[in-house]
Design a protein around this motif. Sequence first.
Motif, PDB file in Angstrom:
ATOM      1  N   UNK A 283      14.700  -0.617 -36.441  1.00  0.00           N
ATOM      2  CA  UNK A 283      15.686   0.239 -37.094  1.00  0.00           C
ATOM      3  C   UNK A 283      17.109  -0.280 -36.885  1.00  0.00           C
ATOM      4  N   UNK A 284      17.310  -1.060 -35.835  1.00  0.00           N
ATOM      5  CA  UNK A 284      18.630  -1.641 -35.583  1.00  0.00           C
ATOM      6  C   UNK A 284      18.827  -2.948 -36.343  1.00  0.00           C
ATOM      7  N   UNK A 285      17.830  -3.348 -37.148  1.00  0.00           N
ATOM      8  CA  UNK A 285      17.954  -4.583 -37.915  1.00  0.00           C
ATOM      9  C   UNK A 285      17.728  -5.832 -37.108  1.00  0.00           C
ATOM     10  N   UNK A 286      16.866  -5.750 -36.083  1.00  0.00           N
ATOM     11  CA  UNK A 286      16.569  -6.902 -35.238  1.00  0.00           C
ATOM     12  C   UNK A 286      15.074  -7.205 -35.268  1.00  0.00           C
ATOM     13  N   UNK A 402      14.715   0.004 -41.558  1.00  0.00           N
ATOM     14  CA  UNK A 402      15.683   1.089 -41.452  1.00  0.00           C
ATOM     15  C   UNK A 402      15.732   1.906 -42.739  1.00  0.00           C
ATOM     16  N   UNK A 403      15.707   1.226 -43.882  1.00  0.00           N
ATOM     17  CA  UNK A 403      15.708   1.928 -45.168  1.00  0.00           C
ATOM     18  C   UNK A 403      14.430   2.739 -45.333  1.00  0.00           C
ATOM     19  N   UNK A 404      13.302   2.189 -44.895  1.00  0.00           N
ATOM     20  CA  UNK A 404      12.032   2.912 -44.993  1.00  0.00           C
ATOM     21  C   UNK A 404      12.053   4.167 -44.121  1.00  0.00           C
ATOM     22  N   UNK A 405      12.655   4.061 -42.953  1.00  0.00           N
ATOM     23  CA  UNK A 405      12.753   5.226 -42.067  1.00  0.00           C
ATOM     24  C   UNK A 405      13.565   6.333 -42.749  1.00  0.00           C
ATOM     25  N   UNK A 406      14.667   5.957 -43.406  1.00  0.00           N
ATOM     26  CA  UNK A 406      15.488   6.945 -44.111  1.00  0.00           C
ATOM     27  C   UNK A 406      14.711   7.556 -45.277  1.00  0.00           C
ATOM     28  N   UNK A 407      13.910   6.726 -45.948  1.00  0.00           N
ATOM     29  CA  UNK A 407      13.079   7.263 -47.032  1.00  0.00           C
ATOM     30  C   UNK A 407      12.109   8.316 -46.502  1.00  0.00           C
ATOM     31  N   UNK A 408      11.479   8.025 -45.366  1.00  0.00           N
ATOM     32  CA  UNK A 408      10.542   8.985 -44.777  1.00  0.00           C
ATOM     33  C   UNK A 408      11.262  10.265 -44.377  1.00  0.00           C
ATOM     34  N   UNK A 409      12.477  10.136 -43.845  1.00  0.00           N
ATOM     35  CA  UNK A 409      13.258  11.320 -43.482  1.00  0.00           C
ATOM     36  C   UNK A 409      13.612  12.140 -44.717  1.00  0.00           C
ATOM     37  N   UNK A 410      13.990  11.469 -45.794  1.00  0.00           N
ATOM     38  CA  UNK A 410      14.313  12.181 -47.031  1.00  0.00           C
ATOM     39  C   UNK A 410      13.088  12.913 -47.573  1.00  0.00           C
TER      40      UNK A 410
END
Length: 528
Positions: A283-286, A402-410
């Motif tokens: 999620x931190x882009x690493x 990170x984008x996928x995590x935000x999608x799941x949250x949405x």
Amino acid sequence: MPPTLASLVHHSALKLTVRAGEDRLDAPVRWAHASELADPVPYMEGGELLLITALKLDAEDREAMRRYVKRLVGAGVVGLGFAVGVHYDDIPEALVEAAREEGLPLLEVPRRTPFLAISKAVSAAIAADQYRAVTAGFAAQRELTRHTLTDGPEGLLTALASQVDGWAALYDASGAVVAAAPDWAGRRAARLTAEVTRLRERPAPASSVVAGPENEDRVELHSLGTGRRPRAALAVGTASAPGTAERYAVHSAVALLTLTTERSRSLHAAEQRIGAAVLRMLLAGEPDHARAVAGDLYGGLLDAPFRIIVAETGASAAARAQGEANGDALGVLAEVAESAAARSGEAVLVVPEGERLVVLAADGGTVVDACCDHAAAREAARKTDDELVVGLSAPAGPITASAAYKQAEQALSVARRRGRVLVEHEQMAAGSVLPLLADDAVKAFADGLLRALRDHDATGRGDLVASLRAWLSRHGQWDAAAADLGVHRHTLRYRMRRVEEILGRSLDDPDVRMELWLALKATTADTA
């Protein structure tokens, strides 16, 4: 084997003679008890060899002997020993006939054989049998332990099935069969899933005895684990109730599997901590650091397309604060994901985050399907206690985690607003925006915006709301909208001027038209 009447008859020192019931000498003897009571039945437990001299019996009365013997048989007495040469030189014929009629073994005890000698012989035989059982139990325990250390749970089940002359099966946290011995037992064990599920709902340790499928055998079920919620279960099927040695073997297997389960839980907790660190790095882009930390633990999961599942419980904050919601729904979902991964050989990353659960699983794999199926089952059940809410991302890779995590949250947020258990992000993108208007704040805004027009229409001075809807739906085309309403276009123009006057807003402004159209849809569309 415990002592039997036959073993006592063959005991060279006792000199016993069989006078009746020769075909029932294989009955096991639980104890030898001497009683001269006319009715010793109230003091019998069943399985005794009753020893008498007929001191208080009229042993020559045929009717009295029939009643006496019948009561003994009804009480479960397995044999009657009659001492001759004390009150009777021989066993009265009335008693012999009664014993033959009821099939009760009748043993003649010579005067030189005291009852104490018979009791000692029974006691010694019982003690020897118990010693053999304990010794066999310890041997079974050593054998089971050896197989557990060398071959794991599968080896233990094979050894246990051999020890009890039956079959054994191990169930995972979801109630699915993960191992069975012999091989054919897997199908039989799978038909007991409902019984295992009921057992796992009870606090550990728990056990039950059920009839096998189609009454093929007797099955003992034992929960495994020391936590409030058992993590596994053991089934042992036998043709009849196990003896002492077999019981030792079963208890040893339960203990060994429980130790294995608890050790697995410790390793599982350590794996979850690693998983949490890997997730934070993604999620931190690493992604490179995440792969380095994960090593081979998650196989190729971080290199292939995956999906992220974010789950919460639907309990209110007040309920969680008061301890009314225990988070079992998240625990069950985690078990579903891990069990599906174990059965399919897929890698899965399961990370509890406080009141949330995050699952990272391969796109198109059985873990995602299992989680969605479980959510669908919860949707159908519509349980209100500790209700599950799940959001599922679109397929992603390590760089876009990170984008996928935000999608799941949405998706999770939409699921909560709609009162759904599961929402997939792809469904949101492919569907209509109109369901989003079901939000209470949007409805309140729409009601406020249109209230003045509705109040005007309520006086019977025109139909401004319907006219506005028709005009907007025709993109401001006067003739087409007027035709839809069945009025002259000048009438429609007058109504639209009245709308502008009442609202104090210009319909020439595209933002105003958009807000009015959405307000109309929010107050009339079916957003269920």
